[in-house]
Design an enzyme around this catalytic site. Structure first.
Site, PDB file in Angstrom:
ATOM      1  N   TRP A 187       0.839  -0.755  -0.317  1.00 34.54           N
ATOM      2  CA  TRP A 187      -0.060  -0.172  -0.192  1.00 34.54           C
ATOM      3  C   TRP A 187       1.193   0.994   0.339  1.00 34.54           C
ATOM      4  O   TRP A 187       2.195   1.422   0.855  1.00 34.54           O
ATOM      5  CB  TRP A 187      -1.454   0.332   0.827  1.00 34.54           C
ATOM      6  CG  TRP A 187      -1.789   1.647   1.598  1.00 34.54           C
ATOM      7  CD1 TRP A 187      -2.454   1.817   0.245  1.00 34.54           C
ATOM      8  CD2 TRP A 187      -1.129   2.525   2.005  1.00 34.54           C
ATOM      9  NE1 TRP A 187      -2.655   2.886   1.071  1.00 34.54           N
ATOM     10  CE2 TRP A 187      -2.196   3.410   1.158  1.00 34.54           C
ATOM     11  CE3 TRP A 187      -0.003   2.610   3.055  1.00 34.54           C
ATOM     12  CZ2 TRP A 187      -1.847   4.938   2.139  1.00 34.54           C
ATOM     13  CZ3 TRP A 187      -0.320   3.811   3.190  1.00 34.54           C
ATOM     14  CH2 TRP A 187      -1.036   4.802   3.562  1.00 34.54           C
ATOM     15  N   GLU A 228      -2.730  -3.040  -2.416  1.00 32.69           N
ATOM     16  CA  GLU A 228      -4.031  -2.554  -2.219  1.00 32.69           C
ATOM     17  C   GLU A 228      -4.664  -1.700  -2.685  1.00 32.69           C
ATOM     18  O   GLU A 228      -3.960   0.050  -1.976  1.00 32.69           O
ATOM     19  CB  GLU A 228      -3.774  -2.491  -0.406  1.00 32.69           C
ATOM     20  CG  GLU A 228      -4.775  -1.864   0.593  1.00 32.69           C
ATOM     21  CD  GLU A 228      -4.458  -1.838   1.738  1.00 32.69           C
ATOM     22  OE1 GLU A 228      -3.312  -1.861   1.839  1.00 32.69           O
ATOM     23  OE2 GLU A 228      -5.299  -1.270   2.652  1.00 32.69           O
ATOM     24  N   LYS A 230      -7.301   2.866  -2.396  1.00 33.69           N
ATOM     25  CA  LYS A 230      -7.228   3.658  -2.034  1.00 33.69           C
ATOM     26  C   LYS A 230      -8.466   4.528  -2.858  1.00 33.69           C
ATOM     27  O   LYS A 230      -7.663   5.163  -3.780  1.00 33.69           O
ATOM     28  CB  LYS A 230      -6.286   3.963  -1.034  1.00 33.69           C
ATOM     29  CG  LYS A 230      -7.255   4.700   0.415  1.00 33.69           C
ATOM     30  CD  LYS A 230      -6.220   5.428   1.760  1.00 33.69           C
ATOM     31  CE  LYS A 230      -6.130   6.128   2.487  1.00 33.69           C
ATOM     32  NZ  LYS A 230      -5.738   6.013   3.337  1.00 33.69           N
ATOM     33  N   ASP A 261      -9.478  -3.278   1.430  1.00 33.14           N
ATOM     34  CA  ASP A 261      -9.824  -2.521   2.755  1.00 33.14           C
ATOM     35  C   ASP A 261     -11.481  -1.881   2.871  1.00 33.14           C
ATOM     36  O   ASP A 261     -11.435  -1.058   1.668  1.00 33.14           O
ATOM     37  CB  ASP A 261      -8.638  -1.336   2.766  1.00 33.14           C
ATOM     38  CG  ASP A 261      -8.824  -0.659   4.441  1.00 33.14           C
ATOM     39  OD1 ASP A 261      -9.901  -0.437   4.362  1.00 33.14           O
ATOM     40  OD2 ASP A 261      -7.558  -0.882   5.103  1.00 33.14           O
ATOM     41  N   HIS A 264     -11.875   2.011   2.275  1.00 31.27           N
ATOM     42  CA  HIS A 264     -10.980   2.454   0.854  1.00 31.27           C
ATOM     43  C   HIS A 264     -11.850   2.757   0.406  1.00 31.27           C
ATOM     44  O   HIS A 264     -11.805   2.997  -0.749  1.00 31.27           O
ATOM     45  CB  HIS A 264      -9.673   1.672   0.796  1.00 31.27           C
ATOM     46  CG  HIS A 264      -8.810   2.104   1.440  1.00 31.27           C
ATOM     47  ND1 HIS A 264      -7.023   1.234   1.463  1.00 31.27           N
ATOM     48  CD2 HIS A 264      -9.225   1.948   3.006  1.00 31.27           C
ATOM     49  CE1 HIS A 264      -6.511   1.467   2.125  1.00 31.27           C
ATOM     50  NE2 HIS A 264      -7.247   1.740   3.309  1.00 31.27           N
ATOM     51  N   HIS A 288      -8.774  -6.605   3.806  1.00 39.23           N
ATOM     52  CA  HIS A 288      -8.044  -5.037   5.719  1.00 39.23           C
ATOM     53  C   HIS A 288      -9.494  -4.861   6.366  1.00 39.23           C
ATOM     54  O   HIS A 288     -10.034  -3.755   5.591  1.00 39.23           O
ATOM     55  CB  HIS A 288      -7.114  -4.149   5.636  1.00 39.23           C
ATOM     56  CG  HIS A 288      -5.989  -4.268   5.181  1.00 39.23           C
ATOM     57  ND1 HIS A 288      -5.274  -3.125   4.900  1.00 39.23           N
ATOM     58  CD2 HIS A 288      -5.166  -5.866   5.378  1.00 39.23           C
ATOM     59  CE1 HIS A 288      -3.598  -4.190   4.204  1.00 39.23           C
ATOM     60  NE2 HIS A 288      -3.481  -5.128   4.943  1.00 39.23           N
ATOM     61  N   ASP A 296     -12.669   6.660   5.602  1.00 43.57           N
ATOM     62  CA  ASP A 296     -11.684   5.817   6.581  1.00 43.57           C
ATOM     63  C   ASP A 296     -10.930   6.351   7.702  1.00 43.57           C
ATOM     64  O   ASP A 296      -9.891   6.217   7.840  1.00 43.57           O
ATOM     65  CB  ASP A 296     -10.626   5.588   4.994  1.00 43.57           C
ATOM     66  CG  ASP A 296     -10.565   4.931   4.961  1.00 43.57           C
ATOM     67  OD1 ASP A 296      -9.587   3.960   6.144  1.00 43.57           O
ATOM     68  OD2 ASP A 296      -9.098   4.802   4.991  1.00 43.57           O
ATOM     69  N   ASP A 298     -10.543   4.502  10.667  1.00 44.24           N
ATOM     70  CA  ASP A 298      -9.640   2.962  10.722  1.00 44.24           C
ATOM     71  C   ASP A 298     -10.311   3.354  12.410  1.00 44.24           C
ATOM     72  O   ASP A 298      -9.712   3.147  13.297  1.00 44.24           O
ATOM     73  CB  ASP A 298      -8.742   3.201  10.831  1.00 44.24           C
ATOM     74  CG  ASP A 298      -8.209   2.786   9.585  1.00 44.24           C
ATOM     75  OD1 ASP A 298      -7.911   2.060   9.248  1.00 44.24           O
ATOM     76  OD2 ASP A 298      -7.362   4.203   8.695  1.00 44.24           O
ATOM     77  N   ASP A 328      -7.497  -4.121  10.071  1.00 49.66           N
ATOM     78  CA  ASP A 328      -6.779  -3.165  10.138  1.00 49.66           C
ATOM     79  C   ASP A 328      -7.629  -1.730  10.631  1.00 49.66           C
ATOM     80  O   ASP A 328      -8.501  -1.355   9.133  1.00 49.66           O
ATOM     81  CB  ASP A 328      -6.114  -3.135   8.155  1.00 49.66           C
ATOM     82  CG  ASP A 328      -5.444  -1.915   7.492  1.00 49.66           C
ATOM     83  OD1 ASP A 328      -4.902  -0.775   9.101  1.00 49.66           O
ATOM     84  OD2 ASP A 328      -5.051  -0.788   7.408  1.00 49.66           O
TER      85      ASP A 328
HETATM   86  C1  RNT Z   1      -3.928   2.836   4.412  1.00 52.81           C
HETATM   87  C2  RNT Z   1      -3.845   1.568   4.137  1.00 52.81           C
HETATM   88  C3  RNT Z   1      -3.059   0.365   4.610  1.00 52.81           C
HETATM   89  C4  RNT Z   1      -2.556   0.947   6.107  1.00 52.81           C
HETATM   90  C5  RNT Z   1      -2.129   0.411   6.815  1.00 52.81           C
HETATM   91  C6  RNT Z   1      -0.876   1.052   8.054  1.00 52.81           C
HETATM   92  O1  RNT Z   1      -5.166   2.990   4.346  1.00 52.81           O
HETATM   93  O2  RNT Z   1      -4.975   1.012   4.667  1.00 52.81           O
HETATM   94  O3  RNT Z   1      -3.022  -0.410   5.190  1.00 52.81           O
HETATM   95  O4  RNT Z   1      -3.300   0.621   7.126  1.00 52.81           O
HETATM   96  O5  RNT Z   1      -0.409  -0.355   5.727  1.00 52.81           O
HETATM   97 ZN    ZN Z   2      -5.185  -1.553   5.477  1.00 48.58          ZN
END
Ligand code: RNT
Ligand code: ZN
Length: 420
Positions: A187, A228, A230, A261, A264, A288, A296, A298, A328
């Site tokens: 990523w 990955e 985004k 993810d 994302h 993720h 986003d 988290d 994640d």
């Molecule tokens: C960031 C991505 C990525 C990170 C990690 C730390 O938006 O989700 O995967 O969260 O690599």
């Molecule tokens: Zn991620």
């Protein structure tokens, strides 16, 4: 919960599921085979262990200042061990390159080697964890202007290409020594805050960098590559080089695994519905699992409708061997060990619910066009006594069942993390 109570509730659940033709013991056995990859970065708010100020960049943010975060590798491992002790089953740990065991030495990203991760491998081997790995293309002076593998400057691109190749070699070594395939995820933060006119140029650069990275062939017995995408990040609101279309195209054309993810995509766009499409075109999928709240953000994963939809899609597609579940998120506002346990337990509960679904009956209703019946059974299934099955699973693995783990984490806070 008392042992007798867990057993009584389980017996009742077993009989109730048997009415629907579902074997709860089989579901427990299946669940027990599913490893979840715990992201190491929840324990220290994505700081890592390089020398320097450790400032988090790249458009990702951990908010909150709950006391007791892990300040060293020893503390981080102890915290993950603590979280693992509250989780039934065998799991994995997902490590980022800037968590290397550099022993006080200054090792730049284009110098990392397997030896810097040997103590992680030894620890994982001793504890019976698998490992996954990630290159770290953020929180570094050469990513400060927001571009890495797609940078205009070929020297900067080359630096990051070297870093990612080295990271893939480390992943290979992890998989070789541990005897379980290590997934290496790429990523990158590349993108820009405002309107960008040379969108194609950066994407061409990224494609070219990835081609160079994958010229180094790894042994797929030991590691697998994943990429990955985004939608946006803080500071890359208007343009992200590695978009969904970019990586889906790259992954399908080059037979690479794709990481989805949950945070994302557009706020109402879900990754659950992407599984059955991607499985037809990509070799495998890495997840993720995260929880975005309005963006986003988290947040800690919980047993949400989307998490259940995600696990249902994996099970309904019979894709447990092709979809890898990793977490994640990074919440610095609550007890960080608690954050791990809530997230992994939520993922396990969702997987168990999906394994216990009366799927044969649902498929029959669907095939017959009996859509009221399908919807009614889906609703009834939500209230079936799956929690009793999960508690029994915890008990059978010698892990605290139910909410009693809260007190256990509070004790660890008093004894360990509050003293940091
Ligand atoms: C960031 C991505 C990525 C990170 C990690 C730390 O938006 O989700 O995967 O969260 O690599
Ligand atoms: Zn991620």
């Amino acid at each position: 919960m008392k042992e007798q109570q867990i057993n009584q509730e389980f017996d009742y659940a077993k009989a109730r599921y048997a009415d629907l033709g579902i074997d709860v013991e089989k579901a427990i056995n299946e669940l027990d085979k599913l490893s979840i990859s715990l992201h190491c970065w929840q324990a220290d708010d994505v700081t890592g262990f390089e020398n320097g100020d450790g400032e988090l960049t790249g458009g990702i943010q951990a908010t909150g200042n709950y006391p007791g975060k892990a300040r060293s590798i020893t503390e981080l491992r102890a915290d993950i061990d603590k979280a693992m002790s509250l989780l039934p089953g065998k799991h994995r740990v997902n490590i980022h390159a800037f968590y290397g065991d550099f022993k006080g030495e200054s090792v730049d990203r284009n110098q990392i080697e397997p030896k810097h991760f040997q103590s992680w491998i030894d620890w994982a081997k001793e504890k019976g964890y698998g490992l996954d790995f990630n290159c770290t293309c953020f929180s570094h002076e050469k990513s400060a202007d927001g571009f890495t593998l797609s940078h205009r400057d070929p020297a900067i691109r080359q630096f990051w290409i070297e870093h990612v190749i080295r990271s893939r070699k480390i992943a290979e070594e992890m998989g070789r020594q541990l005897g379980t395939k290590c997934i290496h995820n790429i990523w990158i933060p590349d993108g820009s805050k405002d309107l960008t006119v040379d969108r194609l140029l950066y994407r061409q650069n990224l494609k070219d960098s990835l081609d160079k990275i994958f010229e180094y062939k790894t042994n797929d017995e030991y590691m697998l590559d994943s990429i990955e995408c985004k939608l946006f990040g803080i500071g890359s609101e208007s343009y992200v080089v590695g978009s969904h279309e970019f990586y889906m195209g790259y992954g399908v054309a080059n037979n690479k695994m794709i990481t989805l993810d949950s945070g994302h995509f557009h706020p109402t766009e879900v990754i659950s519905d992407k599984i059955s499409s991607l499985l037809l075109f990509a070799p495998e999928i890495m997840l993720h699992v995260s929880r975005g709240v309005r963006w986003d953000s988290d947040h800690v994963v919980i047993l949400s409708d989307e998490l259940q939809a995600l696990t249902q899609e994996i099970i309904r597609a019979n894709a447990l061997d092709r979809v890898h579940v990793g977490l994640d998120y990074f919440d610095a506002s609550i007890n960080r060990i608690g954050a791990y346990v809530i997230g992994v337990r939520a993922a396990q509960k969702a997987l168990l619910q999906a394994l216990l679904e009366p799927i044969a009956q649902l498929r029959t209703f669907e095939a017959n066009g009996q859509n009221f019946e399908r919807l009614a059974l889906l609703e009834e299934a939500k209230a079936l006594p799956w929690a009793a099955v999960y508690n029994k699973y915890c008990q059978s693995k010698g892990v605290i069942a139910g909410e009693a783990y809260i007190t256990d984490i509070q004790k660890y806070e008093v004894d360990v993390t509050s003293k940091r």
